[in-house]
Design an enzyme around this catalytic site. Structure first.
Site, PDB file in Angstrom:
ATOM      1  N   HIS A  50       7.125  42.468 -50.219  1.00 14.67           N
ATOM      2  CA  HIS A  50       8.295  42.243 -49.378  1.00 14.67           C
ATOM      3  C   HIS A  50       8.347  40.815 -48.833  1.00 14.67           C
ATOM      4  O   HIS A  50       8.598  40.610 -47.643  1.00 14.67           O
ATOM      5  CB  HIS A  50       8.301  43.260 -48.240  1.00 14.67           C
ATOM      6  CG  HIS A  50       9.668  43.632 -47.753  1.00 14.67           C
ATOM      7  ND1 HIS A  50      10.599  42.685 -47.402  1.00 14.67           N
ATOM      8  CD2 HIS A  50      10.256  44.831 -47.569  1.00 14.67           C
ATOM      9  CE1 HIS A  50      11.697  43.305 -47.004  1.00 14.67           C
ATOM     10  NE2 HIS A  50      11.518  44.616 -47.114  1.00 14.67           N
ATOM     11  N   GLU A  85      12.928  42.296 -54.176  1.00 17.12           N
ATOM     12  CA  GLU A  85      11.812  43.252 -54.262  1.00 17.12           C
ATOM     13  C   GLU A  85      11.928  44.022 -55.569  1.00 17.12           C
ATOM     14  O   GLU A  85      12.831  44.833 -55.730  1.00 17.12           O
ATOM     15  CB  GLU A  85      11.879  44.218 -53.077  1.00 17.12           C
ATOM     16  CG  GLU A  85      11.860  43.546 -51.731  1.00 17.12           C
ATOM     17  CD  GLU A  85      12.598  44.389 -50.685  1.00 17.12           C
ATOM     18  OE1 GLU A  85      12.175  45.520 -50.411  1.00 17.12           O
ATOM     19  OE2 GLU A  85      13.627  43.911 -50.171  1.00 17.12           O
ATOM     20  N   HIS A 106       9.958  52.560 -46.924  1.00 22.93           N
ATOM     21  CA  HIS A 106       8.775  51.739 -47.193  1.00 22.93           C
ATOM     22  C   HIS A 106       7.452  52.441 -46.855  1.00 22.93           C
ATOM     23  O   HIS A 106       6.552  51.838 -46.244  1.00 22.93           O
ATOM     24  CB  HIS A 106       8.862  50.411 -46.438  1.00 22.93           C
ATOM     25  CG  HIS A 106       9.954  49.500 -46.917  1.00 22.93           C
ATOM     26  ND1 HIS A 106      10.427  49.483 -48.202  1.00 22.93           N
ATOM     27  CD2 HIS A 106      10.684  48.548 -46.253  1.00 22.93           C
ATOM     28  CE1 HIS A 106      11.378  48.557 -48.321  1.00 22.93           C
ATOM     29  NE2 HIS A 106      11.571  47.986 -47.148  1.00 22.93           N
TER      30      HIS A 106
HETATM   31  C1  BGC Z   1      15.530  47.355 -47.226  1.00 23.56           C
HETATM   32  C2  BGC Z   1      16.288  46.978 -46.006  1.00 23.56           C
HETATM   33  C3  BGC Z   1      15.320  46.857 -44.877  1.00 23.56           C
HETATM   34  C4  BGC Z   1      14.317  45.779 -45.254  1.00 23.56           C
HETATM   35  C5  BGC Z   1      13.281  45.557 -44.192  1.00 23.56           C
HETATM   36  C6  BGC Z   1      14.581  46.257 -47.541  1.00 23.56           C
HETATM   37  O1  BGC Z   1      13.835  46.576 -48.666  1.00 23.56           O
HETATM   38  O2  BGC Z   1      16.367  47.645 -48.315  1.00 23.56           O
HETATM   39  O3  BGC Z   1      17.287  47.933 -45.699  1.00 23.56           O
HETATM   40  O4  BGC Z   1      15.945  46.537 -43.690  1.00 23.56           O
HETATM   41  O5  BGC Z   1      13.703  46.117 -46.438  1.00 23.56           O
HETATM   42  O6  BGC Z   1      12.803  46.700 -43.718  1.00 23.56           O
END
Ligand code: BGC
Length: 383
Positions: free
Chosen positions: A207, A347, A133
């Protein structure tokens, strides 16, 4: 002439304040209020967008996060359907990306590195061996510039951010613009655009963690929500949640959501991919109808409240994540502990690790090009 004009305007105003049932609706508005400061003393604001049906989306300039989203159940009762915090401090300290804009690269990049034109770029390993991210301080931890902008179909908020050349290891000055529009058809539309002055990679998403039964004291899990995903294939992962490169058929696996199925129906199966993800934490390869500017990606219905959410997107993939890493340590709005499976994420995105996977759709952005994607979360009620 003048009189006719005024009668028309007054008539239009009256119509717009009456709902189909004749009840008086709230009028649409956008308000801005100060929402605290970052530890560096930067001012953070909260914008509240309300549409003509009284649906409300609160968005903070910190990380561009959707803080609350109040939509009606089948009896017209508004309920907040996203996880979040009561104040900016929760977002500053938070590690779960609640509601935030994710960038410069949503999801993982394997071994936290990639190569463009023979040059290797090294990123922070903030998720075991991998980059997740956007890195240590992704777009979710930045204060965005905000401006209300006119929209013909609702209330719109423009957020902009300049990600400097080299920030978190990524090349190019990236000018990012995200427009949130809360439409009068009860949609939260998110339009992402970006330009760069050097070849780079981009993958932007939001998110938000949803629980359509409503969040707050006494809230339950999301295992009974009925989910449909418009995908015949998904991208299996290794133990670090990096795609192996395979596009695997969902048929005959717990990843088959082509017909509405309870999220919890197969979540504890001992299928290998479910075990690796600790539940669902996978990218689905969306069926796109050729020629359609935007396609349905997923539909979720919560049986008790009747709330329905559809996700529409121009993106090729969607990460379906069932809050497997939520462990009750984050206390959100109203002091509620957010536990495992208390919410799910859809997402929209390009596939994880695309910079290292030549067979996946490209995430490269060149100078002179414009990155532009749209995702819509549309709310209604079912039976
Ligand atoms: C990821 C997860 C992660 C979450 C929060 C998601 O997009 O695929 O593995 O734990 O985001 O960070």
């Amino acid at each position: 002439m003048k009189r006719l004009f005024w009668i028309t305007i007054t008539g239009a105003l009256l119509m717009s304040t009456l709902t189909a049932s004749g009840a008086r609706a709230k009028s649409a508005s956008t308000t801005k209020s100060p929402w605290g400061k970052t530890p560096d003393g930067e001012q953070v604001d909260l914008y509240t967008l309300t549409n003509k049906n009284g649906v409300e989306a609160a968005i903070t300039t910190y990380g561009g996060a959707v803080v609350s989203l109040k939509v009606p159940d089948r009896n017209g009762k508004l309920g907040d359907v996203v996880l979040g915090f009561d104040s900016v401090d929760g977002y500053v300290e938070g590690k779960s990306y609640f509601g935030a804009i994710i960038g410069r690269y949503g999801n993982r990049i394997g071994h936290a590195q990639f190569t463009l034109d023979g040059k290797t770029y090294t990123l922070a390993k903030n998720n075991v061996e991998n980059s997740l991210h956007g890195g240590t301080k992704g777009f979710n931890k930045m204060v965005w510039k905000a401006k209300e902008i006119p929209a013909k179909d609702g209330q719109a908020l423009e957020l902009t951010y300049l990600s400097k050349d080299g920030e978190e290891g990524f090349p190019g000055n990236l000018k990012v613009r995200v427009v949130y529009t809360l439409t009068d058809s009860n949609e939260l539309k998110i339009e992402y655009s970006a330009t760069t002055d050097k070849k780079t990679v981009v993958n932007l998403t939001n998110h938000s963690y949803f629980n359509l039964a409503g969040v707050g004291p006494g809230m339950g899990d999301i295992l009974g929500h009925m989910l449909m995903i418009e995908a015949d294939k998904f991208t299996p992962v290794d133990s670090g949640l990096i795609p192996t490169g395979e596009l695997r058929d969902v048929a005959g696996t717990p990843f088959d959501f082509r017909q509405p199925t309870a999220i919890g129906a197969r979540i504890n199966s001992d299928e290998e991919q479910i075990k690796l993800g600790g539940g669902y934490d996978h990218n689905f390869v969306l069926r796109r109808k050729p020629g359609d500017p935007i396609s349905l990606a997923a539909r979720v219905e919560e049986p008790k409240t009747g709330r329905v959410m559809e996700v529409w997107t121009t993106e090729p993939g969607v990460q379906f994540y069932t809050g497997n890493f939520l462990d009750g340590s984050a206390h959100g709005k109203g002091g509620v502990a957010y536990t495992k499976r208390s919410a799910f994420c859809l997402e929209t995105q390009h596939f994880p690790d695309s910079p290292n996977q030549p067979k996946f759709p490209s995430v490269v952005l060149n100078p002179g090009e414009r990155y532009h994607t749209t995702t819509i979360y549309k709310f209604s009620t079912g039976k």
